[in-house]
Design an enzyme around this catalytic site. Structure first.
Site, mmCIF file in Angstrom:
data_model
loop_
_atom_site.group_PDB
_atom_site.id
_atom_site.type_symbol
_atom_site.label_atom_id
_atom_site.label_comp_id
_atom_site.label_asym_id
_atom_site.label_seq_id
_atom_site.Cartn_x
_atom_site.Cartn_y
_atom_site.Cartn_z
ATOM 1 N N SER A 23 0.829 -1.216 0.000
ATOM 2 C CA SER A 23 0.000 0.000 0.000
ATOM 3 C C SER A 23 0.858 1.259 0.000
ATOM 4 O O SER A 23 0.348 2.375 0.089
ATOM 5 C CB SER A 23 -0.919 0.009 1.232
ATOM 6 N N ASN A 111 -1.558 -2.826 13.209
ATOM 7 C CA ASN A 111 -3.019 -2.661 13.211
ATOM 8 C C ASN A 111 -3.450 -1.429 13.998
ATOM 9 O O ASN A 111 -4.308 -0.665 13.544
ATOM 10 C CB ASN A 111 -3.697 -3.918 13.769
ATOM 11 N N THR A 156 -40.744 25.478 -8.178
ATOM 12 C CA THR A 156 -40.969 24.108 -7.716
ATOM 13 C C THR A 156 -41.278 23.328 -8.990
ATOM 14 O O THR A 156 -41.884 23.884 -9.916
ATOM 15 C CB THR A 156 -42.156 23.989 -6.722
ATOM 16 N N HIS A 157 -40.822 22.098 -9.041
ATOM 17 C CA HIS A 157 -40.963 21.279 -10.268
ATOM 18 C C HIS A 157 -40.339 21.984 -11.478
ATOM 19 O O HIS A 157 -40.766 21.750 -12.614
ATOM 20 C CB HIS A 157 -42.444 20.975 -10.568
ATOM 21 N N SER A 278 -15.803 25.375 -27.346
ATOM 22 C CA SER A 278 -15.961 24.099 -28.040
ATOM 23 C C SER A 278 -14.905 24.014 -29.139
ATOM 24 O O SER A 278 -14.457 25.036 -29.653
ATOM 25 C CB SER A 278 -17.365 24.031 -28.641
ATOM 26 N N LYS A 284 -19.821 28.582 -28.671
ATOM 27 C CA LYS A 284 -20.071 27.951 -27.378
ATOM 28 C C LYS A 284 -19.281 28.523 -26.212
ATOM 29 O O LYS A 284 -18.123 28.905 -26.360
ATOM 30 C CB LYS A 284 -19.761 26.442 -27.462
ATOM 31 N N GLU A 291 -20.185 21.240 -14.424
ATOM 32 C CA GLU A 291 -20.517 19.884 -14.892
ATOM 33 C C GLU A 291 -19.589 18.846 -14.268
ATOM 34 O O GLU A 291 -20.003 17.754 -13.878
ATOM 35 C CB GLU A 291 -20.423 19.818 -16.421
ATOM 36 N N TYR A 318 -8.761 -7.016 12.665
ATOM 37 C CA TYR A 318 -8.199 -6.513 11.409
ATOM 38 C C TYR A 318 -8.252 -7.575 10.308
ATOM 39 O O TYR A 318 -8.030 -8.759 10.549
ATOM 40 C CB TYR A 318 -6.731 -6.065 11.607
#
Ligand code: ARG
Length: 461
Positions: A23, A111, A156-157, A278, A284, A291, A318
């Site tokens: 690790s 551990n 709303t919605h 773009s 664009k 995003e 462990y």
């Protein structure tokens, strides 16, 4: 180098399997915590007479040197065959001070060592996350202060519902992030117990002083049960849960920013430094940062699921499966921090297109509730007022009118209770500024929220 457990084994571990098992590539980031944990442990060993004072001092000094050398890049992790950061540091120590170094691991196991290191590391990261959230909330309060009277539609919605201000909307997110900070603080509190001295699982026969190490490392107290101390990773799951909720909030905010940037809304314009173009469409301007934040929420939820699944079937104590906890929680922290760092300047530099917000608020009958409330204030029952207003809206739609455009004679056809003051009642500014209930959109109420938020932020490091 021969493996630490060469006494018991007749062969070296297969080198590919050693890579698989190791690790070091990801737990090396905990080197400072590993060293600080070892220093506390070895001081305690010296003070309790388990090793000599001289050896204890010598080990602490050498650990300090190793830490400094790692920091300046004099020692590198890559190329090492060590199984993890714990072995790496111990091997380095022993290479430097020989037999004395071999005393470090007395009354300790990897551990309890790893359970300690992760806690130390996550405590530091929790504070950084809180600091980042404080940064976002600060931007939100500053922006809100400038937009106390910027009217926009509340939805709303995703249908225009009632008028609000941009400040009111932004301060809703500030509340979410304040709770996120609180959740991180709660997680910290529960994480803040020292597992050192749990040993492999069954404590130690040496006269160790667990209070001592716990105090040296600024924990609240030692963990109460040595098996639990090395077995659970609920604190990782809890932190990853708290981060998942932060990401839910950031992702939702991102979604709105993406909508607001579209030509369909055009409520904001992102600064060129925080948007992209773009490769084919010359016109664009894309909200990539928002995003990406929305997308990164997904991987962070995935890490949360992984952590839950890693632990759910493990017998105490462990198990090596638990090594998988680190990449999951580190990835969540790293990405959440990146998202927060990118979000702050994107928000603080965006241009708010107040005129477009107001224009959108004029359309869509967001003053219809106020029209019904007007009748209620004149004595009508709400359900009757609601029905009449619905009919008025239907009439307006058929004529492409707003409620403010209907003649008073038309209003009176629906109810005698209507008078000239209806125009004041359905005026957009009245609708917003008179919504003065606690937590509501009126400028005084939002200012109140801003001030309270700033007060709370003072106590966040
Ligand atoms: N690298 C290990 C981990 O991250 C450290 C603990 C190893 N303990 C053991 N008994 N193999 O979980």
């Amino acid at each position: 180098m021969a493996q630490m457990w060469a006494g018991r084994f007749k062969k070296q571990l297969d080198s590919k399997i050693n890579d698989f098992n190791s690790s070091l590539s990801f737990d090396c980031r905990m080197y400072a915590e590993d060293i600080e944990g070892s220093k506390a442990h070895v001081r305690m060993l010296g003070e309790c007479g388990i090793i000599s004072k001289d050896d204890s001092v010598k080990i602490v000094e050498c650990l300090n040197d190793i830490k400094a050398d790692i920091k300046i890049g004099k020692i590198e992790f890559s190329g090492s065959a060590a199984e993890d950061i714990h072995m790496f540091i111990e091997e380095e120590l022993t290479a430097r001070i020989g037999d004395t170094g071999k005393r470090l691991h007395t009354a300790r196991s990897r551990n309890d060592q790893v359970a300690l290191d992760i806690r130390l590391y996550l405590r530091k990261e929790i504070n950084e996350l809180k600091h980042g959230l404080k940064g976002i909330i600060t931007v939100l309060t500053n922006l809100s202060e400038r937009h106390l009277k910027t009217v926009m539609p509340g939805y709303t919605h995703l249908q225009r519902a009632q008028p609000i201000t941009f400040a009111h909307h932004l301060m809703a997110y500030a509340q979410m992030f304040l709770r996120d900070i609180e959740r991180l603080s709660d997680t910290y509190k529960r994480m803040n117990y020292c597992p050192l001295g749990s040993g492999a699982l069954a404590g130690s026969t040496f006269p160790i002083d667990r209070e001592k190490t716990s105090n040296l490392l600024k924990f609240n107290a030692p963990t109460a049960n040595s098996i639990d101390g090395v077995s659970d990773r609920d604190f990782c799951i809890e932190l990853s849960g708290a981060i998942s909720i932060i990401m839910t909030h950031l992702s939702r905010f991102s979604e709105e920013i993406i909508l607001w940037c579209s030509w369909e809304f055009k409520f904001i314009d992102l600064d060129d430094a925080y948007a992209t173009g773009s490769s084919i469409m010359p016109q664009k301007k894309n909200p990539d940062i928002a995003e990406l934040v929305r997308g990164k929420a997904a991987r962070i939820f995935g890490n949360n699921m992984a952590l839950l699944a890693i632990i759910k079937g493990l017998p105490l104590a462990y198990n090596k499966d638990m090594q998988e906890d680190k990449e999951a929680i580190f990835d969540s922290i790293d990405n959440a921090k990146l998202c927060i760092e990118s979000f702050i300047p994107m928000l603080s530099t965006m241009r708010v297109l107040e005129g477009n917000m107001r224009n959108a608020a004029v359309k869509g009958f967001i003053n219809a509730t106020d029209c019904a409330d007007y009748l209620v204030k004149k004595g009508m029952a709400f359900r009757d007022a609601y029905k009449i207003t619905g009919e008025l809206v239907a009439l307006c739609i058929s004529r492409d009118f707003g409620l403010e455009d209907l003649a008073i004679s038309e209003y009176k056809n629906f109810s005698e209770l209507f008078d000239d003051d209806i125009y004041h009642a359905v005026n957009l500014e009245t609708c917003v500024f008179k919504r003065n209930s606690q937590g509501g959109p009126s400028p005084e109420r939002v200012l109140e929220q801003i001030e309270q938020t700033r007060e709370i932020l003072k106590d966040v490091l």
